[in-house]
Design a protein around this motif. Structure first.
Motif, short mmCIF file in Angstrom:
data_model
loop_
_atom_site.label_atom_id
_atom_site.label_comp_id
_atom_site.label_asym_id
_atom_site.label_seq_id
_atom_site.Cartn_x
_atom_site.Cartn_y
_atom_site.Cartn_z
N VAL A 45 -10.70 13.36 -40.07
CA VAL A 45 -12.04 13.61 -39.53
C VAL A 45 -12.81 14.45 -40.55
N ASP A 46 -14.06 14.08 -40.70
CA ASP A 46 -14.99 14.85 -41.56
C ASP A 46 -16.00 15.52 -40.64
N VAL A 47 -15.67 16.71 -40.20
CA VAL A 47 -16.48 17.42 -39.20
C VAL A 47 -16.75 18.83 -39.70
N ARG A 48 -17.97 19.26 -39.53
CA ARG A 48 -18.29 20.68 -39.76
C ARG A 48 -18.23 21.41 -38.43
N LEU A 49 -17.43 22.45 -38.36
CA LEU A 49 -17.26 23.21 -37.11
C LEU A 49 -18.22 24.38 -37.08
N ILE A 50 -18.89 24.53 -35.95
CA ILE A 50 -19.70 25.72 -35.67
C ILE A 50 -19.19 26.28 -34.35
N ALA A 51 -18.58 27.45 -34.40
CA ALA A 51 -18.04 28.11 -33.21
C ALA A 51 -18.96 29.25 -32.80
N ALA A 52 -19.05 29.47 -31.50
CA ALA A 52 -19.90 30.55 -30.98
C ALA A 52 -19.13 31.33 -29.94
N THR A 53 -19.41 32.61 -29.87
CA THR A 53 -18.74 33.48 -28.88
C THR A 53 -19.61 34.67 -28.59
N ASN A 54 -19.49 35.15 -27.36
CA ASN A 54 -20.16 36.39 -26.98
C ASN A 54 -19.16 37.54 -26.84
N GLN A 55 -17.95 37.31 -27.30
CA GLN A 55 -16.91 38.32 -27.24
C GLN A 55 -16.58 38.81 -28.65
N ASP A 56 -15.89 39.95 -28.70
CA ASP A 56 -15.44 40.50 -29.98
C ASP A 56 -14.08 39.87 -30.32
N LEU A 57 -14.11 38.85 -31.19
CA LEU A 57 -12.87 38.14 -31.51
C LEU A 57 -11.85 39.05 -32.19
N LYS A 58 -12.32 40.04 -32.98
CA LYS A 58 -11.37 40.97 -33.60
C LYS A 58 -10.61 41.74 -32.53
N ASP A 59 -11.31 42.14 -31.49
CA ASP A 59 -10.65 42.86 -30.41
C ASP A 59 -9.66 41.95 -29.69
N LEU A 60 -10.04 40.68 -29.51
CA LEU A 60 -9.12 39.73 -28.87
C LEU A 60 -7.90 39.48 -29.75
N VAL A 61 -8.10 39.47 -31.06
CA VAL A 61 -6.96 39.31 -31.97
C VAL A 61 -6.02 40.49 -31.86
N GLU A 62 -6.55 41.71 -31.81
CA GLU A 62 -5.71 42.90 -31.70
C GLU A 62 -4.95 42.92 -30.38
N LYS A 63 -5.56 42.38 -29.32
CA LYS A 63 -4.88 42.34 -28.01
C LYS A 63 -3.92 41.17 -27.90
N GLY A 64 -3.89 40.27 -28.89
CA GLY A 64 -2.99 39.12 -28.85
C GLY A 64 -3.50 37.97 -28.03
N VAL A 65 -4.79 37.99 -27.64
CA VAL A 65 -5.36 36.91 -26.83
C VAL A 65 -5.82 35.76 -27.71
N PHE A 66 -6.29 36.08 -28.90
CA PHE A 66 -6.82 35.05 -29.80
C PHE A 66 -6.01 35.06 -31.08
N ARG A 67 -5.75 33.87 -31.60
CA ARG A 67 -4.90 33.73 -32.79
C ARG A 67 -5.65 34.28 -34.02
N GLU A 68 -4.95 35.10 -34.79
CA GLU A 68 -5.57 35.69 -35.97
C GLU A 68 -5.85 34.63 -37.04
N ASP A 69 -4.90 33.68 -37.23
CA ASP A 69 -5.11 32.67 -38.26
C ASP A 69 -6.27 31.75 -37.92
N LEU A 70 -6.45 31.45 -36.61
CA LEU A 70 -7.59 30.63 -36.21
C LEU A 70 -8.90 31.40 -36.41
N TYR A 71 -8.85 32.70 -36.15
CA TYR A 71 -10.06 33.52 -36.34
C TYR A 71 -10.53 33.46 -37.79
N TYR A 72 -9.61 33.62 -38.73
CA TYR A 72 -10.00 33.60 -40.13
C TYR A 72 -10.35 32.20 -40.61
N ARG A 73 -9.84 31.14 -39.94
CA ARG A 73 -10.25 29.78 -40.28
C ARG A 73 -11.70 29.52 -39.86
#
Length: 846
Positions: A617-645
């Motif tokens: 697939v040739d897709v450009r991803l645009i992700a949006a959030t109203n939460q602090d993803l860094k805080d979710l990464v520290e809490k283990g709710v959001f994957r750190e590798d996906l965050y940096y991707r």
């Protein structure tokens, strides 16, 4: 004499005397007597300070003289002991064993010993010997090696050849060099700065047989200087200020031979580095390379050398601006001659000592003097002011009583006739005039109040006029338009710039912002401005679907993958091939979805459910959030590798409260949209409604503003939206700006809700409640501070009404007049209890 000043478009002559004539009697007395008293006291203080400094300077100079004379006396006493030792030795046999015992006893008794001991015979065949101190014992070179000592000890036979028995010859300070080892010398020497004392020795026949020599280490003199310059000095009487003080020894030719050092620490060689500070001259004397002689341009120094040569002592006062970190620039240099003692008296001058002193005593005394003058000045000023105040109060008491009554009217706002006892004709006539004026003012206030009420209500209900149509178009790059981003503030301009930069490159984007700040619009704008704008733009809300449905919506499935899969489904990734995939609320995705997204983002390959084939697939991803993803990464709710991707390029959508200046533009834009959508025309906002929109915090941001405008357009009956037509969540609409309260009681047939709830305590409106923290902190407030704290362009008349309302309720007390008017906190409990209350509302509709 007069001054021209501009008055009503023209010039008038301003005379300073007229200003003085317009002052009160108390002020005139204060202006005439208090400055005169201050001038007299300050002048007296300066004269006293000058005389005190003179006496302090003389006292410091006496201390410096005492220190210098004591130092010179100690040097002479040391020379006297050396002379006595030499003469006592000359009376006995001049053999080595006798002198060696003398050397050992001197070390044991005094803790030090002489640097050289020698007997040089003038008779042929008689043995001569020379010994010098090595630090532990005496070293005696062979006779033929004595000539290797530099300078040669035999030179003293020529210098002291005319001395009679019992007389002393003293050499200059010079650097003597001794061979280290007589057998393995090889040119190596030991050096030491010494003074040599020599006296003739008589033989058995009564005639001079030779010379006895004592070599004194010059560091012994340096130790005397160091001791008297330290806190261990025998004449140390009090703790001195931390200034640089030092002593140095000079000869009669003007050479500075050595200086004092710190008594503590390892022994140091003779030096003159501190003593020659501020001088220019010659460095290095023949025989003593460390010596220094200032140039002839230093007249004060050579005046000192001349006095020392003539046996006179004295003191110099110099102003020196050197590089030392000193609080004072004035230096006192005390000097005294050092004589070689003899049997007949002091003897000849061999040199002198100088003591350089800096003292902060005058500086500290000046500070103390200034403190005393300040206290006297302050006390005298207070006493004179109090006396003037008492006298003026007795003289002007009737006028002050009348002024206090008028001031009471100004503070309370109650325009009641004055009722004061009659003191004299003038005050009685003035009271009559004031009562007539009060009666006229009361009638005029009622007329003005009615007119102001009508004007304010009309002004708030007028249509708000915009300077121009809101700029619905913004530019990210030259020639490219962003039609959805409305605003002219720096925050919106920065957002447009970020969108333009993100659209220019083909990289994944993470949009961060609160709910309602336009993350969807930003994503669409990035797609429309990018090279993929002709390809699909697919939007998926990750928070609106459960885990399985979201995976199916993203990656699709093939027919038969599950029981209800009757047809193939491409999924968002394949549908958006070549274009842009927008993942809204990506922070709500489950761990399983995050794992699948990570592989798709990293490999750009997907695997539909039930299929054995992977698709590129040739897709450009645009992700949006109203939460602090860094805080979710520290809490283990959001994957750190996906965050940096996902976080390759970050775009921040600002909340509406950070660019309130765009509210009028956005409101106008949404009005036009609502008119077109609801087929209505010429719908406008009143000034009061626009001010309310600008004052609201907008927790729902731009979306909440759009919904509020749309709701108001749908519900308003006329063509103008007023304050009461706005519904802002818990932010209750405020009534039209109130008019100043009447001094007379309110009519009984028109009660307010606040009056109906008097038993509940003091009620505050929204503006008054906003100022409570500042009022509790400072204890008082002015009209200008009230306006600044409330903000939103609050008119001065409304601010005065709010403050007067708090005065009427007993919360504040008005003090002062004119620009000096202040409102002081009277009852803290009332304002604390009323802070949580809602603003009083009228009991009936407008």
């Amino acid at each position: 004499m007069g001054i021209l000043r501009l008055f009503n478009g023209g010039f008038s002559l301003f005379r300073p005397g007229s200003l003085f004539q317009s002052l009160r009697i108390r002020t005139k007395l204060l202006a005439a007597l208090v400055p005169s008293t201050i001038v007299i006291l300050v002048g007296t203080g300066f004269v006293t300070n000058w005389f005190a400094n003179q006496f302090l300077t003389e006292a410091v100079q006496r201390t410096v003289r005492l220190q210098t004379l004591a130092l010179a006396h100690e040097c002479e006493s040391f020379l006297a002991r050396c002379r006595e030792d030499l003469l006592r030795l000359s009376e006995g046999p001049a053999d080595f064993e006798t002198l060696e015992r003398f050397w050992a006893s001197t070390r044991a008794i005094r803790g030090w010993t002489y640097a050289e001991l020698a007997y040089l015979s003038e008779r042929p065949g008689e043995k001569s010997w020379f010994a010098f101190d090595t630090g532990e014992d005496l070293h005696v070179p062979a006779v033929h090696e004595i000539a290797q000592v530099r300078p040669n000890p035999y030179e003293i036979l020529e210098e002291a050849g005319e001395l009679a028995v019992g007389e002393i010859h003293l050499s200059e300070v010079f650097e003597s060099h001794y061979p280290l080892d007589a057998e393995e010398w090889n040119g190596l020497t030991r050096s030491r700065a010494v003074l040599r004392l020599a006296t003739p020795v008589a033989g058995n026949d009564g005639k001079r047989a030779g010379f006895l020599i004592l070599g004194v280490d010059a560091r012994r003199f340096r130790d005397i200087l160091s001791l008297y310059n330290s806190s261990k000095s025998p004449i140390f009487a009090y703790v001195r200020s931390p200034e640089v003080r030092y002593c140095y020894f000079v000869d009669t030719e003007g050479w500075i031979l050595f200086q004092s050092e710190e008594p503590e620490g390892p022994p140091r060689p003779l030096a003159t580095d501190t003593a020659r500070s501020g001088f220019s001259g010659t460095f290095g004397k023949p025989g003593l390379p460390g010596a220094f002689r200032p140039a002839p341009c230093h007249c004060a120094y050579w005046k000192m050398i001349e006095d020392i040569s003539r046996g006179r002592h004295g003191i110099l006062t110099l102003n020196v601006n050197d590089a030392s970190e000193s609080a004072v620039d004035e230096v006192y240099v005390g000097y005294a001659p050092v004589h070689l003692p003899s049997a007949k008296g002091k003897g000849r001058v061999i040199g002198g000592v100088a003591f350089v002193d800096r003292s902060r005593l005058g500086l500290f005394a000046g500070y103390r003097q200034i403190d005393v003058i300040f206290v006297i000045l302050l006390s005298s000023t207070v006493l004179v002011t109090l006396l003037i105040w008492l006298l003026s109060r007795l003289i002007t008491r009737p006028i002050f009583e009348l002024a206090a009554a008028v001031n009471h009217i100004q503070e309370t706002g109650e325009l009641k006739p004055l009722d004061l006892p009659t003191h004299d004709y003038e005050t009685s006539f003035l009271k009559f005039s004031i009562n007539n004026m009060i009666s006229t003012i009361r009638d005029q206030i009622e007329e003005i109040r009615d007119r102001d009420r009508r004007l304010q209500q009309a002004a708030q209900r007028e249509r708000a006029v915009f300077d121009e149509d809101p700029p619905a178009l913004g530019t990210a790059d030259p020639g490219v338009l962003i039609r959805e981003i409305v605003g002219a503030s720096p925050a919106v301009a920065s957002l447009r710039e970020e969108i333009g930069k993100a659209a220019a490159v083909d990289a994944d984007v993470l949009i961060i912002g609160e709910t309602g700040t336009g993350k969807q619009l930003a994503a669409e704008a990035i797609h429309k401005l990018s090279r993929r704008r002709h390809k699909p733009f697919i939007s998926i809300n990750c928070g609106a679907l459960d885990e399985n449905l979201l995976l199916d919506a993203l990656f699709g499935h093939v027919r038969g993958a599950f029981s209800d899969a009757r047809t193939d489904r491409k999924g968002a990734f394949l549908t958006a091939h070549g274009g842009t995939l927008f993942l809204d609320e990506v922070g709500t995705a489950s761990p399983k979805v995050q794992q699948a997204l990570l592989r798709a983002v990293a490999m750009r390959k997907i695997h539909p459910l039930g299929s054995d084939v992977e698709y590129d697939v040739d897709v450009r991803l645009i992700a949006a959030t109203n939460q602090d993803l860094k805080d979710l990464v520290e809490k283990g709710v959001f994957r750190e590798d996906l965050y940096y991707r996902l976080n390759v390029i970050t775009v921040h959508t600002p909340p509406l409260r950070e660019h309130r200046e765009d509210i009028p533009l956005l409101a106008h834009h949404f009005l036009k949209e609502a008119e077109a959508r609801m087929n209505r025309q010429e719908i406008g906002l009143s000034r009061g409604a626009l001010e309310r929109l600008k004052a609201y915090d907008w927790p729902g941001n731009v979306r909440e503003l759009q919904n509020c405008i749309t709701r108001a357009v749908a519900m308003v009956e006329g063509s103008l939206i007023h304050v009461q037509d706005l519904q802002l969540g818990d932010f209750a609409p405020e009534p039209e700006p109130p008019t100043p309260a009447s001094p007379s009681p309110a009519p009984r047939d028109a009660p307010t809700c606040a009056q109906a709830d008097e038993t509940a305590g003091v009620s505050l409106n929204v503006r008054q409640a906003r100022v409570i923290p500042l009022l509790l902190q400072k204890g008082e407030i002015s009209r200008a501070e009230y306006q600044r704290e409330v903000g939103d362009g609050l008119p001065a008349r409304t601010a005065l009404y709010d403050l007067q309302d708090l005065v009427t309720k007993g919360v504040l007390v008005k003090t002062g007049r004119g620009p000096a008017t202040r409102y002081r906190l009277k009852d803290r409990s009332l304002i604390m209890n009323g802070a949580a209350k809602k603003s009083p509302q009228p009991c009936s509709a407008d």
